[in-house]
Design a protein around this motif. Structure first.
Motif, PDB file in Angstrom:
ATOM      1  N   ALA A 173      83.831  12.029  46.327  1.00 63.92           N
ATOM      2  CA  ALA A 173      82.573  11.285  46.437  1.00 63.92           C
ATOM      3  C   ALA A 173      82.246  10.892  47.873  1.00 63.92           C
ATOM      4  N   LEU A 174      82.856  11.601  48.830  1.00 63.71           N
ATOM      5  CA  LEU A 174      82.555  11.356  50.238  1.00 63.71           C
ATOM      6  C   LEU A 174      81.316  12.158  50.616  1.00 63.71           C
ATOM      7  N   VAL A 175      80.281  11.467  51.067  1.00 60.44           N
ATOM      8  CA  VAL A 175      79.028  12.153  51.427  1.00 60.44           C
ATOM      9  C   VAL A 175      79.263  13.032  52.648  1.00 60.44           C
ATOM     10  N   THR A 176      78.873  14.301  52.526  1.00 61.38           N
ATOM     11  CA  THR A 176      79.117  15.264  53.598  1.00 61.38           C
ATOM     12  C   THR A 176      77.852  15.748  54.284  1.00 61.38           C
ATOM     13  N   ASP A 177      76.685  15.588  53.630  1.00 61.65           N
ATOM     14  CA  ASP A 177      75.481  16.140  54.254  1.00 61.65           C
ATOM     15  C   ASP A 177      74.230  15.596  53.577  1.00 61.65           C
ATOM     16  N   PHE A 178      73.155  15.540  54.353  1.00 64.50           N
ATOM     17  CA  PHE A 178      71.822  15.256  53.839  1.00 64.50           C
ATOM     18  C   PHE A 178      70.950  16.466  54.149  1.00 64.50           C
ATOM     19  N   ILE A 179      70.204  16.930  53.168  1.00 66.95           N
ATOM     20  CA  ILE A 179      69.309  18.074  53.363  1.00 66.95           C
ATOM     21  C   ILE A 179      67.895  17.615  53.038  1.00 66.95           C
ATOM     22  N   GLU A 180      67.026  17.628  54.038  1.00 63.80           N
ATOM     23  CA  GLU A 180      65.682  17.074  53.903  1.00 63.80           C
ATOM     24  C   GLU A 180      64.751  18.055  53.192  1.00 63.80           C
ATOM     25  N   LYS A 181      64.421  17.764  51.956  1.00 61.65           N
ATOM     26  CA  LYS A 181      63.450  18.526  51.161  1.00 61.65           C
ATOM     27  C   LYS A 181      63.662  20.038  51.292  1.00 61.65           C
ATOM     28  N   PRO A 182      64.787  20.534  50.809  1.00 59.12           N
ATOM     29  CA  PRO A 182      65.076  21.962  50.948  1.00 59.12           C
ATOM     30  C   PRO A 182      64.218  22.814  50.021  1.00 59.12           C
ATOM     31  N   LYS A 183      64.144  24.101  50.333  1.00 54.56           N
ATOM     32  CA  LYS A 183      63.518  25.058  49.440  1.00 54.56           C
ATOM     33  C   LYS A 183      64.550  25.450  48.397  1.00 54.56           C
ATOM     34  N   LEU A 184      64.210  25.299  47.134  1.00 57.49           N
ATOM     35  CA  LEU A 184      65.137  25.612  46.049  1.00 57.49           C
ATOM     36  C   LEU A 184      65.172  27.123  45.859  1.00 57.49           C
ATOM     37  N   THR A 185      66.357  27.692  45.779  1.00 63.66           N
ATOM     38  CA  THR A 185      66.482  29.150  45.831  1.00 63.66           C
ATOM     39  C   THR A 185      66.722  29.812  44.479  1.00 63.66           C
ATOM     40  N   LYS A 186      67.025  29.036  43.453  1.00 65.33           N
ATOM     41  CA  LYS A 186      67.361  29.641  42.168  1.00 65.33           C
ATOM     42  C   LYS A 186      66.203  29.646  41.182  1.00 65.33           C
ATOM     43  N   ASP A 187      65.191  28.872  41.450  1.00 65.66           N
ATOM     44  CA  ASP A 187      64.081  28.750  40.512  1.00 65.66           C
ATOM     45  C   ASP A 187      62.766  29.158  41.173  1.00 65.66           C
ATOM     46  N   TYR A 188      61.810  29.547  40.327  1.00 67.12           N
ATOM     47  CA  TYR A 188      60.499  29.967  40.806  1.00 67.12           C
ATOM     48  C   TYR A 188      59.417  29.195  40.071  1.00 67.12           C
ATOM     49  N   VAL A 189      58.284  29.010  40.745  1.00 66.36           N
ATOM     50  CA  VAL A 189      57.116  28.388  40.115  1.00 66.36           C
ATOM     51  C   VAL A 189      55.915  29.310  40.289  1.00 66.36           C
ATOM     52  N   ASN A 190      54.971  29.178  39.366  1.00 65.67           N
ATOM     53  CA  ASN A 190      53.708  29.907  39.454  1.00 65.67           C
ATOM     54  C   ASN A 190      52.812  29.192  40.455  1.00 65.67           C
ATOM     55  N   ILE A 191      52.429  29.876  41.539  1.00 70.08           N
ATOM     56  CA  ILE A 191      51.629  29.234  42.580  1.00 70.08           C
ATOM     57  C   ILE A 191      50.153  29.648  42.519  1.00 70.08           C
ATOM     58  N   GLY A 192      49.743  30.252  41.407  1.00 71.40           N
ATOM     59  CA  GLY A 192      48.378  30.764  41.336  1.00 71.40           C
ATOM     60  C   GLY A 192      48.342  32.188  41.864  1.00 71.40           C
ATOM     61  N   PHE A 193      47.254  32.590  42.466  1.00 72.17           N
ATOM     62  CA  PHE A 193      47.102  33.952  42.986  1.00 72.17           C
ATOM     63  C   PHE A 193      47.525  34.947  41.891  1.00 72.17           C
ATOM     64  N   MET A 194      46.885  34.790  40.724  1.00 72.86           N
ATOM     65  CA  MET A 194      47.167  35.604  39.546  1.00 72.86           C
ATOM     66  C   MET A 194      46.161  36.743  39.454  1.00 72.86           C
ATOM     67  N   VAL A 195      46.593  37.856  38.896  1.00 75.10           N
ATOM     68  CA  VAL A 195      45.715  39.008  38.725  1.00 75.10           C
ATOM     69  C   VAL A 195      45.753  39.419  37.253  1.00 75.10           C
ATOM     70  N   PHE A 196      44.584  39.677  36.702  1.00 72.16           N
ATOM     71  CA  PHE A 196      44.504  40.075  35.297  1.00 72.16           C
ATOM     72  C   PHE A 196      43.541  41.244  35.137  1.00 72.16           C
ATOM     73  N   ASN A 197      43.783  42.051  34.101  1.00 78.00           N
ATOM     74  CA  ASN A 197      42.699  42.912  33.665  1.00 78.00           C
ATOM     75  C   ASN A 197      41.948  42.188  32.554  1.00 78.00           C
ATOM     76  N   LYS A 198      40.780  42.671  32.236  1.00 80.50           N
ATOM     77  CA  LYS A 198      39.870  41.889  31.394  1.00 80.50           C
ATOM     78  C   LYS A 198      40.389  41.696  29.973  1.00 80.50           C
ATOM     79  N   ASN A 199      41.397  42.455  29.574  1.00 82.62           N
ATOM     80  CA  ASN A 199      42.007  42.261  28.266  1.00 82.62           C
ATOM     81  C   ASN A 199      42.556  40.839  28.104  1.00 82.62           C
TER      82      ASN A 199
END
Length: 234
Positions: free
Chosen positions: A147-173
């Motif tokens: 439980a000894l604190v070894t590091d602080f990481i300021e708002k890192p980019k998460l590398t294992k998960d993804y989110v939908n950011i928009g910029f979607m493409v569809f056909n009319k179906n």
């Protein structure tokens, strides 16, 4: 030959988390560097070709209609005050081409639009969503087995998960998956996925939504610094 020449910008929400700016202004019209977010989005797409833009409005839509009244390539359509995102797209179905891009009127990213369109047109499925690793809203704390604190990481980019950011493409179906009360991000996309008709285009570059007043301040600071990451394609 298949092509994509149409962008739908979902711009009807009330922006309730940005009340400081949206009491008298729809969120997509909030200025970054003196220019509405919608204009920045149009600029992003225009780097990759000549597009027709369909702006789906609702809350305070008249201000959007007035601002773009002299733009020949911009069509502003009132899709209802309380209409959810999928319903807004459903309500402009008669204006849509065989393939089109859909994104939100409040998120900026340096997505390579050409690569996105090529990706979509080269597979046989109905839809493509652009995904990216999210940045944590919080700084992370690392500590060892004692439980000894070894590091602080300021708002890192998460590398294992993804989110939908928009910029979607569809056909009319895709319209067949929508109703006037559809929330785009829930049942329609889930059903498209269940039917094995949805692909993910990975974006490793910059993305930032403007959901809060703090993010509005940050985006303006980026603009004023001259470092404009949503226009950086190096």
């Amino acid at each position: 030959m298949k092509m994509i020449s149409q962008i739908v910008l979902l711009s009807g929400g009330k922006g309730t988390r940005m009340r400081e700016m949206t009491e008298n202004l729809p969120k997509p019209m909030v200025p970054i560097g003196g220019k509405p977010v919608l204009d920045h989005l149009i600029e992003i797409f225009s780097l990759f070709g000549n597009f027709e833009f369909i702006i789906c409005t609702g809350y305070l839509g008249d201000s959007i209609k007035s601002y773009f009244s002299n733009r020949e390539n911009v069509k502003v359509i009132d899709t209802g005050m309380e209409t959810p995102t999928g319903g807004r797209l459903y309500n402009v179905a008669d204006h849509l081409n065989d393939n089109f891009i859909v994104t939100y009127g409040d998120g900026l990213a340096n997505v390579n639009i050409k690569n996105l369109m090529d990706f979509h047109l080269n597979h046989e499925n109905t839809g493509t969503i652009t995904v990216s690793n999210p940045t944590s809203r919080f700084g992370l704390v690392k500590f060892d087995n004692d439980a000894l604190v070894t590091d602080f990481i300021e708002k890192p980019k998460l590398t294992k998960d993804y989110v939908n950011i928009g910029f979607m493409v569809f056909n009319k179906n895709f319209i067949n998956y929508l109703k006037e009360d559809s929330i785009l991000e829930t049942e329609p996309l889930v059903n498209l996925s269940n039917d094995r008709e949805l692909r993910a285009f990975i974006h490793n570059g910059y993305f930032e939504p403007m959901d809060t007043y703090r993010e509005y301040i940050h985006l303006n600071e980026l603009w004023e610094s001259g470092k404009i990451p949503w226009l950086n394609y190096e």
